[in-house]
Design a protein around this motif. Structure first.
Motif, PDB file in Angstrom:
ATOM      1  N   ASP A 175       0.812  -1.220   0.000  1.00 20.65           N
ATOM      2  CA  ASP A 175       0.000   0.000   0.000  1.00 20.65           C
ATOM      3  C   ASP A 175       0.849   1.275   0.000  1.00 20.65           C
ATOM      4  N   ALA A 176       2.147   1.149   0.259  1.00 18.41           N
ATOM      5  CA  ALA A 176       3.046   2.305   0.239  1.00 18.41           C
ATOM      6  C   ALA A 176       3.540   2.629  -1.168  1.00 18.41           C
ATOM      7  N   LEU A 177       3.310   1.728  -2.123  1.00 19.47           N
ATOM      8  CA  LEU A 177       3.746   1.977  -3.497  1.00 19.47           C
ATOM      9  C   LEU A 177       2.989   3.160  -4.097  1.00 19.47           C
ATOM     10  N   PRO A 178       3.598   3.858  -5.042  1.00 16.78           N
ATOM     11  CA  PRO A 178       2.891   4.957  -5.713  1.00 16.78           C
ATOM     12  C   PRO A 178       1.614   4.454  -6.394  1.00 16.78           C
ATOM     13  N   ALA A 179       0.650   5.339  -6.529  1.00 13.16           N
ATOM     14  CA  ALA A 179      -0.621   4.986  -7.173  1.00 13.16           C
ATOM     15  C   ALA A 179      -0.366   4.574  -8.617  1.00 13.16           C
ATOM     16  N   ALA A 180      -1.029   3.496  -9.020  1.00 12.76           N
ATOM     17  CA  ALA A 180      -0.916   3.000 -10.393  1.00 12.76           C
ATOM     18  C   ALA A 180      -2.095   2.074 -10.643  1.00 12.76           C
ATOM     19  N   ARG A 181      -2.666   2.178 -11.821  1.00 15.74           N
ATOM     20  CA  ARG A 181      -3.797   1.338 -12.188  1.00 15.74           C
ATOM     21  C   ARG A 181      -3.326  -0.048 -12.629  1.00 15.74           C
ATOM     22  N   ILE A 182      -2.260  -0.083 -13.461  1.00 15.24           N
ATOM     23  CA  ILE A 182      -1.722  -1.344 -13.963  1.00 15.24           C
ATOM     24  C   ILE A 182      -0.285  -1.482 -13.469  1.00 15.24           C
ATOM     25  N   VAL A 183      -0.009  -2.590 -12.779  1.00 10.94           N
ATOM     26  CA  VAL A 183       1.305  -2.834 -12.194  1.00 10.94           C
ATOM     27  C   VAL A 183       1.943  -4.048 -12.854  1.00 10.94           C
ATOM     28  N   ALA A 184       3.158  -3.873 -13.333  1.00 12.50           N
ATOM     29  CA  ALA A 184       3.928  -4.981 -13.904  1.00 12.50           C
ATOM     30  C   ALA A 184       4.767  -5.620 -12.803  1.00 12.50           C
ATOM     31  N   LEU A 185       4.610  -6.922 -12.665  1.00  9.03           N
ATOM     32  CA  LEU A 185       5.435  -7.706 -11.755  1.00  9.03           C
ATOM     33  C   LEU A 185       6.427  -8.493 -12.599  1.00  9.03           C
ATOM     34  N   TYR A 186       7.029  -9.517 -12.025  1.00  8.87           N
ATOM     35  CA  TYR A 186       7.880 -10.449 -12.762  1.00  8.87           C
ATOM     36  C   TYR A 186       7.745 -11.800 -12.081  1.00  8.87           C
ATOM     37  N   CYS A 187       8.065 -12.863 -12.784  1.00  5.82           N
ATOM     38  CA  CYS A 187       8.101 -14.197 -12.188  1.00  5.82           C
ATOM     39  C   CYS A 187       9.515 -14.418 -11.680  1.00  5.82           C
ATOM     40  N   ALA A 188       9.642 -14.562 -10.374  1.00  4.61           N
ATOM     41  CA  ALA A 188      10.964 -14.702  -9.766  1.00  4.61           C
ATOM     42  C   ALA A 188      11.668 -15.965 -10.260  1.00  4.61           C
ATOM     43  N   MET A 189      12.952 -15.801 -10.507  1.00  6.54           N
ATOM     44  CA  MET A 189      13.795 -16.923 -10.904  1.00  6.54           C
ATOM     45  C   MET A 189      15.000 -16.952  -9.972  1.00  6.54           C
ATOM     46  N   GLY A 190      15.413 -18.136  -9.605  1.00 13.96           N
ATOM     47  CA  GLY A 190      16.564 -18.265  -8.719  1.00 13.96           C
ATOM     48  C   GLY A 190      16.283 -17.615  -7.379  1.00 13.96           C
TER      49      GLY A 190
ATOM     50  N   GLY B 201      12.139   4.306  -6.962  1.00  9.02           N
ATOM     51  CA  GLY B 201      12.073   3.837  -5.590  1.00  9.02           C
ATOM     52  C   GLY B 201      12.373   2.357  -5.507  1.00  9.02           C
ATOM     53  N   VAL B 202      12.342   1.841  -4.296  1.00 11.41           N
ATOM     54  CA  VAL B 202      12.564   0.411  -4.072  1.00 11.41           C
ATOM     55  C   VAL B 202      11.637  -0.060  -2.956  1.00 11.41           C
ATOM     56  N   LEU B 203      11.095  -1.259  -3.136  1.00  8.24           N
ATOM     57  CA  LEU B 203      10.259  -1.911  -2.124  1.00  8.24           C
ATOM     58  C   LEU B 203      11.021  -3.116  -1.604  1.00  8.24           C
ATOM     59  N   THR B 204      11.208  -3.155  -0.279  1.00  8.18           N
ATOM     60  CA  THR B 204      11.904  -4.277   0.362  1.00  8.18           C
ATOM     61  C   THR B 204      11.058  -4.786   1.521  1.00  8.18           C
ATOM     62  N   GLU B 205      11.591  -5.768   2.201  1.00 10.87           N
ATOM     63  CA  GLU B 205      10.887  -6.313   3.370  1.00 10.87           C
ATOM     64  C   GLU B 205      10.834  -5.315   4.522  1.00 10.87           C
ATOM     65  N   THR B 206      11.606  -4.228   4.446  1.00 12.62           N
ATOM     66  CA  THR B 206      11.587  -3.223   5.515  1.00 12.62           C
ATOM     67  C   THR B 206      10.733  -2.006   5.162  1.00 12.62           C
ATOM     68  N   GLY B 207      10.220  -1.944   3.919  1.00  9.88           N
ATOM     69  CA  GLY B 207       9.351  -0.840   3.547  1.00  9.88           C
ATOM     70  C   GLY B 207       9.640  -0.313   2.144  1.00  9.88           C
ATOM     71  N   TYR B 208       8.958   0.797   1.807  1.00 15.97           N
ATOM     72  CA  TYR B 208       9.135   1.442   0.513  1.00 15.97           C
ATOM     73  C   TYR B 208       9.957   2.699   0.696  1.00 15.97           C
TER      74      TYR B 208
END
Length: 182
Positions: free
Chosen positions: A35-50, A171-178
C-alpha cells in the motif's frame, strides 16, 4: 569497466542467494508494504527466478487492492519488453529469454508502474541488473512508467557506477518498507 561489472554481478548474486536463504519470509513482509507503493492502475510484476525476491504475495496484495497486474514478455531479445495482462494462477509459457510469461493471447497492456528484480540498488536510484539490458530498454521506451525495484534490503549498495544507458529507479520496495528516491 566490463570486468568490474562482471565481478560486481557475481558478488551481488552470491549475496542475494545468502539473503534469500537467511530470510525465506522476506517476500511476505515486503508484500505487507504494497500500500506504500505509488498509485498505479496497472502494475507490472515479474516471475521470480533463482534467488530473486518472489512476487507471489505481492501479486495477491496488489490484486486485493484493486490493481490490475501484468507480466513482462521478451518477444525479441534486443527490443523493449511488452507487457501482457495476468492474474495469479493463470498459465504461463517461456518467452524468448526463457522467462515465464503470459500466453500470447493475453491482452497487451501498458503498465503505469513496473516492478523490477535487481542484483543491487543504491540510494540514488541506481540499479544493477543481470546485464541483458531488457529493463533498461523497456524503461527507455516507457519513460512515463514508475520504475520500482523489488529487492531484499540487504541488496543495497554504497553507490553504483552507472553507464549512460542505465536508467534510474524511482524507488525500491523491500521487506523493511518502501523508499522513494529523489
Amino acid at each position: 569497466m566490463i570486468q568490474d561489472k562482471h565481478e560486481l554481478r557475481s558478488a551481488a548474486r552470491a549475496l542475494r542467494k545468502r539473503l534469500a536463504e537467511a530470510d525465506p519470509l522476506a517476500a511476505s513482509r515486503a508484500a505487507h508494504n504494497a500500500d506504500a507503493l505509488p498509485a498505479a492502475r496497472i502494475v507490472a510484476l515479474y516471475c521470480a527466478m533463482g534467488s530473486e525476491l518472489d512476487t507471489d504475495a505481492l501479486a495477491a496484495a496488489l490484486e486485493a487492492a484493486g490493481r490490475r497486474l501484468c507480466l513482462p514478455v521478451v518477444v525479441q531479445r534486443d527490443a523493449p519488453m511488452e507487457f501482457r495482462a495476468w492474474s495469479p494462477g493463470e498459465p504461463l509459457e517461456m518467452d524468448a529469454a526463457g522467462c515465464p510469461a503470459p500466453m500470447p493471447l493475453a491482452e497487451v497492456v501498458m503498465p503505469d508502474l513496473i516492478l523490477t528484480p535487481l542484483l543491487a540498488f543504491d540510494d540514488h536510484g541506481g540499479r544493477l541488473g543481470q546485464g541483458g539490458g531488457y529493463y533498461d530498454r523497456t524503461f527507455a521506451a516507457r519513460p512515463d512508467a514508475i520504475r520500482i525495484g523489488f529487492a531484499y534490503a540487504g541488496q543495497k549498495a554504497e553507490r553504483l557506477a552507472l553507464e549512460p544507458h542505465d536508467i534510474r529507479l524511482h524507488g525500491v520496495l523491500t521487506e523493511t518498507g518502501y523508499t522513494a528516491f529523489q
